[in-house]
Design an enzyme around this catalytic site. Structure first.
Site, PDB file in Angstrom:
ATOM      1  N   ASP A 123     -20.935 -44.431 -11.307  1.00 59.62           N
ATOM      2  CA  ASP A 123     -21.703 -45.139 -10.286  1.00 59.62           C
ATOM      3  C   ASP A 123     -23.166 -45.163 -10.707  1.00 59.62           C
ATOM      4  OD1 ASP A 123     -22.099 -46.519  -7.895  1.00 59.62           O
ATOM      5  OD2 ASP A 123     -22.551 -44.691  -6.789  1.00 59.62           O
ATOM      6  N   HIS A 130     -33.204 -50.396  -3.117  1.00 60.10           N
ATOM      7  CA  HIS A 130     -32.461 -49.266  -2.564  1.00 60.10           C
ATOM      8  C   HIS A 130     -33.053 -47.942  -3.041  1.00 60.10           C
ATOM      9  CE1 HIS A 130     -29.182 -46.700  -1.272  1.00 60.10           C
ATOM     10  NE2 HIS A 130     -29.031 -46.272  -2.517  1.00 60.10           N
ATOM     11  N   GLU A 196     -22.004 -47.617   1.214  1.00 56.31           N
ATOM     12  CA  GLU A 196     -22.817 -48.131   0.108  1.00 56.31           C
ATOM     13  C   GLU A 196     -22.161 -49.421  -0.358  1.00 56.31           C
ATOM     14  OE1 GLU A 196     -23.603 -45.208  -2.916  1.00 56.31           O
ATOM     15  OE2 GLU A 196     -25.207 -44.335  -1.703  1.00 56.31           O
ATOM     16  N   GLU A 198     -21.523 -52.169  -2.766  1.00 56.33           N
ATOM     17  CA  GLU A 198     -21.672 -52.250  -4.211  1.00 56.33           C
ATOM     18  C   GLU A 198     -20.739 -53.303  -4.810  1.00 56.33           C
ATOM     19  OE1 GLU A 198     -21.818 -48.566  -6.300  1.00 56.33           O
ATOM     20  OE2 GLU A 198     -22.339 -47.389  -4.512  1.00 56.33           O
ATOM     21  N   ASP A 230     -18.825 -47.310  -1.767  1.00 57.60           N
ATOM     22  CA  ASP A 230     -18.863 -45.913  -2.186  1.00 57.60           C
ATOM     23  C   ASP A 230     -19.344 -45.076  -0.994  1.00 57.60           C
ATOM     24  OD1 ASP A 230     -18.410 -43.994  -4.145  1.00 57.60           O
ATOM     25  OD2 ASP A 230     -20.513 -43.912  -4.714  1.00 57.60           O
ATOM     26  N   LYS A 250     -20.237 -37.694  -2.344  1.00 58.79           N
ATOM     27  CA  LYS A 250     -19.765 -39.004  -2.796  1.00 58.79           C
ATOM     28  C   LYS A 250     -18.299 -39.004  -3.203  1.00 58.79           C
ATOM     29  CE  LYS A 250     -23.958 -41.024  -3.160  1.00 58.79           C
ATOM     30  NZ  LYS A 250     -24.355 -42.312  -2.611  1.00 58.79           N
ATOM     31  N   THR A 254     -13.848 -43.639  -2.570  1.00 59.87           N
ATOM     32  CA  THR A 254     -14.486 -44.895  -2.980  1.00 59.87           C
ATOM     33  C   THR A 254     -13.446 -45.992  -2.803  1.00 59.87           C
ATOM     34  OG1 THR A 254     -15.877 -43.773  -4.617  1.00 59.87           O
ATOM     35  CG2 THR A 254     -15.581 -46.152  -4.887  1.00 59.87           C
ATOM     36  N   GLU A 360     -30.697 -46.746   4.957  1.00 62.87           N
ATOM     37  CA  GLU A 360     -31.869 -47.616   4.908  1.00 62.87           C
ATOM     38  C   GLU A 360     -32.065 -48.389   6.207  1.00 62.87           C
ATOM     39  OE1 GLU A 360     -32.069 -49.624   0.761  1.00 62.87           O
ATOM     40  OE2 GLU A 360     -29.993 -49.001   1.103  1.00 62.87           O
TER      41      GLU A 360
END
Length: 402
Positions: A123, A130, A196, A198, A230, A250, A254, A360
């Site tokens: 990753d 970000h 996340e 992605e 993720d 993490k 995923t 965020e």
């Protein structure tokens, strides 16, 4: 709708003959014991690629009859192009219409599976927006970006065994976390579960140990593209990530789309990457003056939370491209294996409606994901002659910790 009329797509369908993403499925009626089959999405149907290949006497019947995409991934670019050409011909040439119609199944009548066996998972952290946002939240007294960030694509090695297909439940992870006002950590379910948004890249052709893959090797080694979420436990992550980076925050899950879009389907979506503040070192220098094609992809992502649009991150804004990530991942001599998956890192743009994580969106304050929440990533990219190319959705619903 009959199978024959399923070949007549409505104008603007995101999964037309310019797309043709690959997946793996079983007929729902056959139950969990059915042998998985390779399928190709066409509109809201799936072509049983192996069965169609047998009836059309294709030289690629064995590859298309496998229960996973890995043999096709390993076959290399020349074969990828030949198979894609066959599929396009079968689905568009009237001479094959009757044959193909017999092997089209409605999406509603199939169960989609994990399309390939993941060898390794990496990753990256390639979005400047970000990385800057997270730096301000996690390290408010320091510069948002670390000194190395604009000189190399930062990444970490994740867990291949917890990469799962869209629709797999997201069980809230447990782990250590230390609230800011506390001296010692506690243990329990993550209270700051996040997404996340992605884009993932699936490696087909392997490489030799100690032989780096240069920027020009991207098309030879990367088979296709998928959406990827993720999932991240921000409280676990914040406590553990210094000094060695992401680990348990993490690695618990995923999620990837069940459809892998061939890289060639995105040729019309290629654009120049953002301007760089420093000239990259030669192995990462992808400037047009050095003869490289545009390395960014104009992929428009939409993130929905419980059916409501949360954000629309623009993939074209990423500072580091997928080709640069591949080059950096192998520059030390690390080899590629068929089925390797590497991800862009969270995609965020410069605007408030373009943020790819709740961290965020809420400036680190929350709320984060609650049990029962459902998150879906979808995306499209420009195709040839004004068409649009759809990427398969990836969805996950949060379940309580166990």
């Amino acid at each position: 709708m009959t199978a024959a009329t399923a070949l007549d797509l409505t104008e603007g369908d995101l999964f037309g003959p310019d797309n043709l993403p690959y997946g793996v499925f079983t007929p729902t009626s056959a139950g969990d014991t059915a042998q998985p089959r390779i399928g190709v999405r066409f509109g809201d149907h799936v072509l049983d690629a192996g069965a169609c290949a047998r009836q059309c006497d294709s030289p690629h019947t064995e590859l298309l009859s496998a229960p996973l995409l890995n043999p096709l991934l390993a076959a290399g670019r020349t074969t990828w192009q030949a198979v894609r050409g066959e599929l396009r011909r079968w689905l568009t040439d009237p001479a094959y219409r009757e044959t193909v119609a017999r092997h089209l199944l409605p999406l509603s009548e199939v169960t989609l599976r994990m399309p390939f066996e993941v060898a390794d998972y990496v990753d990256f952290y390639a979005s400047e927006h970000h990385a800057s946002n997270v730096g301000r939240i996690f390290r408010p007294d320091s510069a948002p970006l670390t000194p190395n960030w604009k000189h190399l694509p930062i990444g970490y090695h994740g867990r291949a065994g917890t990469v799962v297909a869209s629709g797999t439940p997201v069980v809230r992870p447990r782990g250590q976390r230390r609230p800011p006002a506390e001296e010692t950590p506690t243990y329990g379910p993550s209270a700051r579960l996040d997404i996340e948004a992605e884009v993932g890249f699936v490696v087909g052709t392997p490489s030799r140990l100690a032989e780096p893959v240069g920027l020009g090797g991207f098309r030879e080694h990367v088979f296709g593209v998928c959406l990827l979420n993720d999932w991240s436990a921000r409280d676990i992550q914040a406590w553990e990530y210094v000094p060695l980076g992401p680990f348990l925050g993490k690695s618990f899950l995923t999620s990837v789309s069940p459809w892998i879009t061939p890289v060639e389907a995105l040729d019309a979506a290629r654009v120049a990457p953002p301007a760089r503040d420093f000239t990259p070192l030669p192995y990462l220098d992808d400037s047009a003056e050095r003869g490289h094609e545009p390395g960014a992809f104009d992929i428009r992502i939409t993130v929905t939370l419980n059916g409501e649009v949360l954000s629309e991150p623009p993939f074209a804004s990423l500072y580091w491209t997928a080709a640069q990530q591949l080059a950096h991942m192998t520059v030390n001599g690390a080899s590629l294996r068929t089925g390797d998956l590497y991800a862009s890192g969270t995609v965020s743009g410069p605007e408030p409606h373009q943020l790819g994580s709740l961290l965020e969106v809420t400036a680190g304050k929350g709320p984060f994901l609650q049990d029962g929440d459902t998150v879906t990533l979808s995306a499209w990219a420009p195709g040839p002659n004004g068409a649009r190319i759809g990427l398969g959705e990836v969805t996950g619903q949060i379940e309580p910790a166990r």
